[in-house]
Enzyme design. Structure first.
Site, mmCIF file in Angstrom:
data_model
loop_
_atom_site.group_PDB
_atom_site.id
_atom_site.type_symbol
_atom_site.label_atom_id
_atom_site.label_comp_id
_atom_site.label_asym_id
_atom_site.label_seq_id
_atom_site.Cartn_x
_atom_site.Cartn_y
_atom_site.Cartn_z
ATOM 1 N N CYS A 1 0.833 -1.213 0.000
ATOM 2 C CA CYS A 1 0.000 0.000 0.000
ATOM 3 C C CYS A 1 0.866 1.260 0.000
ATOM 4 O O CYS A 1 0.526 2.262 -0.629
ATOM 5 C CB CYS A 1 -0.903 0.032 1.227
ATOM 6 S SG CYS A 1 -2.070 -1.307 1.296
HETATM 7 C C1 BEZ Z 1 0.555 -4.650 1.790
HETATM 8 O O1 BEZ Z 1 -0.104 -3.669 1.479
HETATM 9 O O2 BEZ Z 1 1.769 -4.634 1.740
HETATM 10 C C2 BEZ Z 1 -0.109 -5.903 2.208
HETATM 11 C C3 BEZ Z 1 -1.302 -5.848 2.883
HETATM 12 C C4 BEZ Z 1 -1.896 -7.010 3.306
HETATM 13 C C5 BEZ Z 1 -1.287 -8.231 3.008
HETATM 14 C C6 BEZ Z 1 -0.095 -8.268 2.301
HETATM 15 C C7 BEZ Z 1 0.499 -7.093 1.901
#
Ligand code: BEZ
Length: 211
Positions: free
Chosen positions: A45
């Site tokens: 994200c």
């Molecule tokens: C991320 O945004 O990095 C993420 C969020 C949930 C699970 C895996 C990665």
């Protein structure tokens, strides 16, 4: 029930990093990309929000506003944005909705319990100036989105809203397009004065009409 293409995008009032907004009023006469993030302080994200910020000029040129949502509270969003700006070498320049009670995520069916019980999947909604949903995409949390693809879809949606054409596989802005089947052969010369190629009776191509 899941939202489908052509449905009106549900309206809501939200607390965001840029203040309170009423969604339909905020859309105004623009196009919108509305996308969800599983949680604050997650690595993928962080790269997505930083990347989106770098696309703002390209989306502005197309009258597209971006807005993101995560179910974490506003205070968390604010300090996470500092990290995003620092690590992604950018300035987040669009609102991030705080949705701690998951009301908006639920309204847009962004919570998929068989994928995660408490975090949203990576949803994308493209909404037109008529407030109707033009595209939906659902990615798993483990796959970051491709913002070049979102730009490409916007170019296709805006072109096909104005002309009786569709865009073929892997089409990019500036390439030939397909004339929709509803246009008869007899009407093609008047509608597409740049010329056309009749590959098959059902497959007729023409140079992109707005270039
Ligand atoms: C991320 O945004 O990095 C993420 C969020 C949930 C699970 C895996 C990665």
């Amino acid at each position: 029930m899941a939202l489908r293409l052509g449905d009106e995008a549900p309206n809501f009032t939200a607390e965001t990093t840029e203040g309170t907004l009423h969604f339909h009023e905020w859309i105004g006469t623009d196009w919108v990309i509305f996308f969800s993030h599983p949680a604050d302080y997650t690595p993928v994200c962080t790269t997505e929000l930083g990347t989106a910020a770098k696309y703002k000029d390209a989306f502005d040129q197309r009258h597209v506003k971006m807005i993101a949502i995560s179910v974490d509270p506003l205070e968390s969003h604010r300090s996470w944005i500092n990290d995003i700006n620092e690590t992604q070498h950018t300035t987040v320049n669009f609102p991030l909705i705080a949705d701690p009670d998951k009301k908006i995520a639920t309204l847009y069916d962004m919570l998929h319990p068989n994928a995660s019980t408490n975090a949203t999947v990576r949803s994308v909604f493209i909404i037109g100036p008529d407030k109707k949903i033009k595209l939906t995409l659902t990615y798993p949390a483990s796959t970051g989105r491709n913002f070049n693809e979102l730009l490409r879809v916007i170019d296709s949606l805006q072109l096909t809203a104005d002309y009786s054409v569709a865009t073929p596989a892997n089409w990019e802005d500036g390439q030939d397009v397909v004339i929709v089947p509803a246009v008869s052969d007899a009407d093609i010369p008047a509608k597409f004065p740049k010329g056309h190629t009749r590959v098959k009776p059902y497959l007729r191509t023409t140079p992109q009409p707005n270039r």
